[in-house]
Scaffold this motif. Structure first.
Motif, short mmCIF file in Angstrom:
data_model
loop_
_atom_site.label_atom_id
_atom_site.label_comp_id
_atom_site.label_asym_id
_atom_site.label_seq_id
_atom_site.Cartn_x
_atom_site.Cartn_y
_atom_site.Cartn_z
N PRO A 123 21.96 96.45 36.33
CA PRO A 123 20.65 96.68 35.71
C PRO A 123 20.61 96.75 34.29
CG PRO A 123 19.74 98.03 37.74
CD PRO A 123 21.81 98.02 37.19
N ASP B 284 20.70 91.57 34.41
CA ASP B 284 19.79 91.72 35.43
C ASP B 284 19.94 91.31 36.87
OD1 ASP B 284 18.72 94.22 34.45
OD2 ASP B 284 17.10 93.49 35.05
N SER C 65 13.29 84.86 28.78
CA SER C 65 13.40 85.53 27.25
C SER C 65 13.15 87.15 27.42
CB SER C 65 12.08 85.58 26.78
OG SER C 65 10.56 85.75 27.90
N ALA D 222 18.55 90.42 27.90
CA ALA D 222 19.65 90.02 28.28
C ALA D 222 19.60 87.79 26.99
CB ALA D 222 19.97 89.48 29.68
N VAL E 268 20.80 98.19 29.94
CA VAL E 268 20.09 97.88 28.64
C VAL E 268 21.73 97.76 27.88
CG1 VAL E 268 20.20 98.12 26.09
CG2 VAL E 268 17.85 98.52 27.90
N VAL F 135 11.46 76.58 35.20
CA VAL F 135 12.95 75.93 35.59
C VAL F 135 12.91 75.75 36.67
CG1 VAL F 135 15.04 75.73 34.99
CG2 VAL F 135 13.64 76.47 33.16
N LYS G 200 10.78 96.42 27.56
CA LYS G 200 10.70 96.74 28.55
C LYS G 200 11.42 98.64 29.68
CE LYS G 200 11.77 93.76 32.30
NZ LYS G 200 12.28 93.08 33.64
N LYS H 77 14.23 109.29 31.77
CA LYS H 77 13.38 109.32 31.05
C LYS H 77 12.11 110.27 32.24
CE LYS H 77 12.60 104.76 28.99
NZ LYS H 77 13.44 104.39 30.53
#
Ligand SMILES: Cc1cc2nc3c(=O)[nH]c(=O)nc-3n(C[C@H](O)[C@H](O)[C@H](O)COP(=O)(O)OP(=O)(O)OC[C@H]3O[C@@H](n4cnc5c(N)ncnc54)[C@H](O)[C@@H]3O)c2cc1C
Length: 389
Positions: A292, A282, A17, A20, A294, A88, A50, A325
């Motif tokens: 990895p 990622d 979730s 991606a 956006v 999973v 993120k 950033k």
């Protein structure tokens, strides 16, 4: 299973979730309002940004304020089933079934959007197990609790994430020490002159650098921690954050017989060597590239959605500069491809710096722009070759 799940062979099942997983679902919905989609995640399933984890302190946001939509909101928005807090553990490619902590689930097409783990270096000392890494919102909430009422943070890793956290923490009033084995910050992204510029601006903001060395041990010392460096010096801190890089989550794929390298290997249609199993984000390695960030995810999701709906679409990557950033010196970088031949030239400009990586015949293959020079981003990006034509 305790939630309604599609049982059809045409079902698209997405594991993960993060950006991606959700972006693939969003891109599918743009093309097809009815295709059955189930998204499974071991997280609570909220959608959050993120990249904001490393700027939240200065923007005075608590961890949960970074959530833009809760899982039930995403269910409604994307008209799909979300199984949250659900792990999973196995993929049976023969029967096209996955084994989850909430029962077995069939899939028609399976998308692994599993993300990556922060690498944890084996460290010595009585406080070695108090090292914090931040790679999701829950990690970040723990980090914020750990620094609450504290003063000093040491960061292992002067890469993109380490530098961003360093800048955010000094803006938040913390004392920050950054340690890295490399002789410069952002060693994989910036030429030396540009790195020195960034280091200088971050030093002026309060960051202390310990480069060309690493951590030997972390021990408790009274109420704080003592970090012993390989060069023999020691640092005292309250919290120790490790940001030394990412390791794509490949174990589930490997156990399924899917080819893995650094990441889960996929072709240009993002399909693994096993039919109907795809990977993105990622965790994925496309044509040898693990990116990895956006922009590659957005690009890949736009190609994967039509492929999953039966219209095979090959992924292309344009040049995709990455923003570092660091408000002390905003930086945009597009490093040259691995093995590219050429050299960096660095030109100081009023209030910034422009660094170009050019081939012998003058072709621009990469750049780093800092401060006022970031205004050149659009123009220089147009000159760069595509990353995956
Ligand atoms: C602090 C920070 C700052 C960043 N800043 C930038 C930036 O400025 N610009 C930029 O381009 N990029 C930035 N990035 C990188 C960017 O955020 C990531 O590339 C992107 O968010 C990764 O998304 P993902 O969906 O691939 O992975 P993730 O977000 O890690 O999602 C993986 C999902 O898979 C689930 N999962 C894994 N295994 C299982 C399993 N077995 N069963 C069930 N669920 C499973 C996880 O629970 C999770 O939901 C930053 C990253 C960090 C950490």
């Amino acid at each position: 299973m305790n939630q309604t799940t599609p049982q059809s062979d045409s079902a698209i099942v997405i594991i993960g979730s993060g950006l991606a997983g959700y972006t693939v679902a969003r891109e599918i919905r743009k093309l097809d309002k009815a295709a059955p989609i189930t998204l499974i995640t071991r997280e609570p399933g909220y959608f959050y940004s993120k990249p904001m984890l490393s700027t939240a302190l200065a923007s005075k946001k608590e961890a949960m304020q970074l959530v833009s939509t809760a899982a039930d909101g995403m269910t409604t928005q994307l008209e799909m089933t979300i199984l949250s807090e659900c792990n999973v553990s196995e993929i049976n490619a023969g029967t096209q079934t996955i084994k989850t902590s909430k029962g077995d689930l069939p899939y028609g097409k399976l998308v692994m959007a599993l993300g990556a783990d922060q690498i944890r270096l084996p460290l010595q000392g009585s406080a070695a197990n108090e090292v914090i890494t931040v790679n999701d919102l829950e990690d970040y909430a723990r980090f914020r609790t750990a620094i609450e009422g504290k003063k000093k943070v040491a960061i292992l890793g002067a890469g993109l994430i380490g530098c961003e956290f360093a800048n955010d923490l000094v803006l938040g009033g913390y004392e920050v020490d950054v340690i890295d084995l490399a002789p410069q910050a952002l060693g994989r992204l910036l030429p030396e002159a540009a790195a020195l510029e960034l280091q200088g601006k971050l030093s002026a903001a309060g960051v202390r650098w310990h480069l060309d060395t690493t951590v030997n041990a972390i021990d408790h010392k009274g109420d704080s921690l003592q970090v012993t460096l390989k060069n023999g010096s020691t640092i005292n801190c309250d919290v120790f954050l490790s940001a030394v890089g990412l390791k794509p989550r490949i174990e589930l794929a490997k156990a399924t017989g899917i080819n893995v390298g650094t990441g889960i290997q996929v072709n240009r249609e993002l399909e693994t060597n096993i039919k109907n199993i795809f990977a993105i984000g990622d965790c994925a390695e496309v044509d040898g590239l693990v990116l990895p960030y956006v922009m590659p995810i957005m690009q890949a999701a736009r190609a994967l959605a039509p492929t999953l709906l039966g219209q095979a679409t090959a992924l292309t990557y344009p040049a995709m500069p990455v923003m570092v950033k660091t408000p002390a010196l905003p930086t945009i970088v597009s490093p040259p491809a691995k093995g590219a031949e050429g050299k960096w030239t660095t030109t100081p400009v009023e209030g910034g710096l422009e660094a170009r990586f050019e081939s012998a015949d003058g072709k621009l293959l990469g750049f780093a722009l800092m401060g006022t020079a970031t205004a050149q981003r659009g123009a220089l990006t147009k000159e760069l070759p595509a990353m995956l034509a």
